[in-house]
Design a protein around this motif. Structure first.
Motif, short mmCIF file in Angstrom:
data_model
loop_
_atom_site.label_atom_id
_atom_site.label_comp_id
_atom_site.label_asym_id
_atom_site.label_seq_id
_atom_site.Cartn_x
_atom_site.Cartn_y
_atom_site.Cartn_z
N LYS A 31 12.11 9.63 6.47
CA LYS A 31 10.97 9.69 5.55
C LYS A 31 10.55 8.28 5.12
N PHE A 32 11.54 7.43 4.91
CA PHE A 32 11.25 6.06 4.47
C PHE A 32 10.50 5.29 5.55
N SER A 33 10.80 5.55 6.81
CA SER A 33 10.09 4.86 7.90
C SER A 33 8.61 5.25 7.90
N LYS A 34 8.32 6.52 7.60
CA LYS A 34 6.93 6.96 7.53
C LYS A 34 6.20 6.30 6.35
N LYS A 35 6.93 6.17 5.22
CA LYS A 35 6.34 5.52 4.06
C LYS A 35 6.10 4.03 4.33
N ALA A 36 6.97 3.41 5.12
CA ALA A 36 6.79 2.00 5.47
C ALA A 36 5.49 1.79 6.24
N MET A 37 5.21 2.70 7.18
CA MET A 37 3.97 2.59 7.95
C MET A 37 2.76 2.84 7.04
N LEU A 38 2.92 3.73 6.03
CA LEU A 38 1.84 3.96 5.07
C LEU A 38 1.58 2.70 4.24
N VAL A 39 2.65 2.00 3.84
CA VAL A 39 2.50 0.76 3.07
C VAL A 39 1.74 -0.27 3.90
N ILE A 40 2.03 -0.37 5.20
CA ILE A 40 1.32 -1.32 6.08
C ILE A 40 -0.17 -1.01 6.09
N LYS A 41 -0.52 0.28 6.23
CA LYS A 41 -1.94 0.66 6.25
C LYS A 41 -2.61 0.36 4.90
N MET A 42 -1.88 0.63 3.81
CA MET A 42 -2.44 0.36 2.48
C MET A 42 -2.67 -1.14 2.28
N SER A 43 -1.71 -1.96 2.72
CA SER A 43 -1.85 -3.41 2.53
C SER A 43 -2.92 -3.99 3.46
N PHE A 44 -3.10 -3.40 4.64
CA PHE A 44 -4.23 -3.78 5.50
C PHE A 44 -5.54 -3.56 4.75
N GLY A 45 -5.64 -2.38 4.13
CA GLY A 45 -6.85 -2.06 3.38
C GLY A 45 -7.06 -3.00 2.21
N LEU A 46 -5.97 -3.34 1.49
CA LEU A 46 -6.07 -4.26 0.36
C LEU A 46 -6.52 -5.64 0.81
N SER A 47 -5.97 -6.11 1.93
CA SER A 47 -6.32 -7.43 2.45
C SER A 47 -7.78 -7.48 2.88
N LEU A 48 -8.25 -6.42 3.54
CA LEU A 48 -9.66 -6.36 3.96
C LEU A 48 -10.58 -6.31 2.75
N LEU A 49 -10.18 -5.55 1.71
CA LEU A 49 -10.97 -5.47 0.48
C LEU A 49 -11.08 -6.84 -0.17
N TYR A 50 -9.97 -7.57 -0.23
CA TYR A 50 -9.97 -8.92 -0.79
C TYR A 50 -10.98 -9.81 -0.05
N ASN A 51 -10.96 -9.73 1.29
CA ASN A 51 -11.86 -10.57 2.08
C ASN A 51 -13.32 -10.20 1.86
N VAL A 52 -13.61 -8.90 1.76
CA VAL A 52 -14.99 -8.46 1.54
C VAL A 52 -15.50 -8.95 0.19
N VAL A 53 -14.68 -8.77 -0.87
CA VAL A 53 -15.08 -9.20 -2.21
C VAL A 53 -15.22 -10.73 -2.27
N GLY A 54 -14.27 -11.45 -1.69
CA GLY A 54 -14.32 -12.91 -1.68
C GLY A 54 -15.54 -13.44 -0.97
N LEU A 55 -15.86 -12.86 0.19
CA LEU A 55 -17.03 -13.30 0.94
C LEU A 55 -18.33 -13.00 0.19
N THR A 56 -18.37 -11.87 -0.52
CA THR A 56 -19.57 -11.50 -1.28
C THR A 56 -19.88 -12.56 -2.34
N PHE A 57 -18.83 -12.97 -3.07
CA PHE A 57 -19.02 -14.00 -4.10
C PHE A 57 -19.34 -15.36 -3.48
N ALA A 58 -18.71 -15.64 -2.34
CA ALA A 58 -18.92 -16.95 -1.69
C ALA A 58 -20.34 -17.08 -1.16
#
Length: 796
Positions: free
Chosen positions: A728-755
């Motif tokens: 179960k933990f291995s599945k949650k680890a892959m979910l965390v990777i997907k969530m952090s990918f989304g967070l990183s992309l969101l950061y870049n979109v917001v940062g570029l908008t302000f820039a």
């Protein structure tokens, strides 16, 4: 004078000094010679990976004459047995894919070299060679001749390491000095102190600030320029290109401001930008190092070895508790965990874990035996020369000879995103600049620089390795030891689980054993126990512990026949212990019970009947797994306990008995051919083939030093009931990777908008960039720790 570049090393060539050969130009005879060597050995593909990747070979003359001394060479080698020797050499010049390619093809340049593997992060090459055909001195001279001179220190050869690269620390220090002083000198400009900021002082302080910015611009930021240049040269766009471009644009714009007296420029922001980016890089490196340390420290294999005490008693001790001078007992198929001296008269050692060669080597009393060898045959005794090197065992476990060829998809995701990220980022920066240049030149330059700096995919690239690295650490603390991070991804994909029975779902710690047959004399009990002492099969270990301690005698001609039993000569008596057919009992009904049969000098005596004890939590574990996975149980034993297992396990569980090792492997293969993603859980003995064939192979370890590089993970037996938690933990680890990918992309979109809209200053972007890295690392660490605790609470 006209100059051009050397075809081999890329250095400038003065026209009068150039050497022409094969329609190519070289700067010196050394580079020409290297090209000739590669050309004659059909290795010119070296130049396809990167243009001018080589280094000019240095004249070494007698520099390595000391390698003719056998005593010195013996101390440099990490392994030397019969004609096979292994050495790891530090090669500072390793820097690109061409270097890796040529160093892993040394066997084509020099007869006697059988294999070479490059460790790129540590800049090392591990070479396996035949010491009868080539010497270490010749290998070193070959490396020097092709521009890869090794670093060898005789002062501390036992712990030889290349010099620590402190360049990033120095660059960070210079950047901080420049940034701090420029900020201090810029205060009058910030606060418009007219009383002090007179026309006589203004030019002086502005040019002083310019001078202070040069070390930061030319030295501290040089790594970005070099990386960007190499990236463009190789035709691949990396993230250092926009960073280097932003720094250069910043510097030029600020210099123009001072020269034309438009203002004081942005040297404070420029030096602050370099400082904070280097600070982010330092954080990244330090965090990686910490995770690596945690992985090494926590990855002790949950195996033990039998130590013989001074009173002749035997005890199992953890491998990392072994000390110099201890006497160890090594049974058939056990891994030798340390270097030592053989005490027994003779031994047969299989060093395939170390060298990849499966030809056993015969040793006699007094010979040195090396860690990583596997004892074949009767039990032996040895004395320890050095305490265990856990990192060396880790190296064996990760040896490429035993790696599965599995595509690392999480790396491909990161690489593919980074590949498209840079050109898109450059496009946005230039479009933003073009839009603002007609409205406000200052804003245009700020937008251009801020876009290049803020949208860094570093956080994106760190997502997978940091998540999986933290998961490795967490499960390691719970005594589940994974070979590498890829195993986590494979665990998350499993849909079918195959369990071995004996030694896996049953425990060899407890068993109800009874004897049926002709009475055994004390002399025969001594003989039987002496033969059992050499075996590592779970039933052998259980029976050995069950029999009374009546003494030991020397055995010879020991042989363990997989799937049948063991046999040996004991003081002129021939003993066979194993299956009914192996021991000569043709009347035995193989479907009634689990038993071990005894034959002495061709005469059948009787059998020991085992009523197996199943592991605690087995029923609960299978019930939690049945809804999500297909469960199957394979056993080499007869079907005597089929009824008991049928009551204990879920009705959907498939039970298959009388399986030989090759049949287990074929069973796994057929499941895979039908589209199943299979995890095999075995004891690492008769299951080695099945463990290697499966998508994920997990070896259950009790307290014996049987270690199979064929497996992907080792689970300490006491943690067996947690298997569903790890899945179960291995599945949650892959979910965390997907969530952090989304967070990183969101950061870049917001940062570029302000820039792009001009609302983000370049200095603020430089501060935010390393903060994004800290955010991602913190997020994946907190989330993986959260799921680890949450799943534990759900289980309890």
């Amino acid at each position: 004078m006209d100059t051009q570049n050397c075809f081999h090393c890329g250095l400038d060539i003065v026209k009068e000094a150039e050497i022409l050969f094969d329609a190519k130009t070289f700067c010196c005879a050394g580079c020409k010679t290297v090209y000739e060597i590669f050309s004659l050995n059909d290795l010119t593909s070296y130049y396809d990976f990167e243009k001018s990747p080589g280094a000019t070979p240095q004249e070494i003359k007698g520099k390595y004459d000391f390698l003719e001394n056998e005593n010195i060479v013996a101390k440099l080698l990490e392994f030397q047995e019969d004609t096979t020797a292994i050495v790891s050499l530090s090669i500072p010049h390793i820097h690109c894919s061409s270097c890796i390619w040529i160093l892993e093809n040394l066997q084509r340049l020099q007869k006697g070299i059988s294999n070479s593997q490059v460790n790129f992060p540590e800049k090392k090459v591990r070479i396996i060679y035949n010491s009868n055909e080539v010497s270490l001195s010749e290998i070193v001279q070959l490396l020097c001749s092709i521009g890869y001179e090794p670093y060898i220190s005789l002062e501390n050869y036992e712990t030889t390491k290349a010099k620590t690269d402190r360049s990033l620390t120095y660059k960070l220090g210079v950047a901080f000095f420049c940034f701090g002083n420029i900020m201090l000198l810029s205060f009058p400009e910030y606060f418009e102190v007219k009383e002090f900021w007179l026309d006589n002082y203004k030019p002086f302080f502005r040019w002083l600030i310019f001078a202070l910015s040069l070390p930061s611009f030319l030295y501290s930021a040089s790594g970005y320029y070099v990386s960007a240049y190499k990236s463009i040269k190789s035709g691949m766009l990396n993230i250092d290109i926009p960073i280097a471009l932003g720094i250069v644009v910043f510097f030029i714009r600020s210099t123009v401001d001072i020269v034309m007296d438009y203002g004081s420029g942005f040297f404070d922001s420029l030096t602050g930008l370099v400082f904070f980016m280097l600070l982010g890089k330092m954080f990244q490196i330090k965090t990686y190092s910490f995770l690596s340390f945690e992985r090494d420290f926590k990855s002790y294999f949950p195996v033990a070895v039998t130590r013989i005490n001074t009173d002749a008693s035997e005890e199992s001790v953890a491998v990392y508790d072994i000390q110099k001078g201890d006497r160890l007992l090594i049974r058939n198929q056990e891994l030798i965990p340390v270097d030592g001296i053989l005490i027994s008269e003779n031994a047969t050692i299989d060093y395939s874990f170390v060298t990849g060669e499966a030809i056993p080597i015969n040793k006699k009393s007094g010979d040195k035996v090396f860690a990583g060898g596997k004892q074949i045959g009767e039990v032996i005794e040895m004395e320890v020369l050095f305490s265990v090197s856990q990192s060396y065992l880790t190296q064996l476990w990760s040896n490429d000879v035993f790696q599965k060829n599995v595509e690392q998809k999480h790396k491909n995701i990161t690489d593919s995103i980074s590949r498209y990220f840079t050109p898109i980022l450059l496009l946005i920066a230039f479009v933003g600049f073009a839009y603002w240049i007609f409205k406000d030149a200052n804003t245009a330059f700020n937008v251009f620089t801020a876009v290049l700096i803020v949208a860094c995919p570093c956080a994106l690239a760190l997502t997978a390795p940091f998540t999986l690295g933290n998961v490795l650490r967490i499960v390691g603390k719970q005594k589940f030891y994974l070979k590498n991070a890829l195993v986590i991804e494979q665990l998350a994909k499993v849909d079918t689980i195959v369990f071995d029975k004996t030694g896996t779902i049953t425990t060899n710690k407890k068993s109800n054993i009874s004897y049926e047959g002709e009475p055994l004399s004390e002399a025969n009990l001594i003989r039987i126990k002496s033969v059992l002492r050499a075996s590592n099969h779970p039933l052998s270990r259980m029976l050995y512990d069950f029999l009374p301690d009546v003494g030991k005698v020397k055995i010879s001609d020991f042989e363990e026949i997989t799937g049948k039993g063991i046999q040996a000569k004991v003081v002129g008596n021939f003993i066979r212990i194993g299956s009914a057919a192996f021991a000569g009992n043709s009347e035995e009904n193989s479907g009634l019970q689990t038993s071990v049969h005894i034959q002495i000098n061709g005469e059948y005596y009787g059998k020991y009947i085992f009523k197996n004890e199943y592991r605690e939590g087995l029923e609960q574990l299978f019930n939690s797994l049945k809804s999500k996975y297909e469960i199957k149980v394979l056993s080499g034993d007869n079907a005597g306990e089929k009824a008991a297992l049928g009551q204990l396990l879920p009705k959907s569980t498939e039970l298959v008995f009388n399986q030989k090792p090759e049949q287990k492997l074929e069973f796994i293969r057929q499941l895979q051919e039908s589209g199943k993603n299979v995890m095999m859980v075995g004891d690492g003995l008769n299951d080695a083939g099945a463990l290697a064939q499966s998508n994920v192979g997990i070896s259950i370890s009790e307290n014996v030093n049987v270690f199979s590089p064929a497996c992907d993970a080792i689970l300490e037996a006491s943690q067996f009931e947690k298997l569903d938690y790890f899945l179960k933990f291995s599945k949650k680890a892959m979910l965390v990777i997907k969530m952090s990918f989304g967070l990183s992309l969101l950061y870049n979109v917001v940062g570029l908008t302000f820039a792009v809209t001009g609302k983000l200053e370049p200095l603020v972007a430089a501060i935010i960039m390393p903060l994004s890295t800290v955010t991602i690392v913190s997020f994946v660490t907190l989330m993986s720790n959260y799921y680890a605790r949450k799943l534990i609470k759900v289980r309890s």
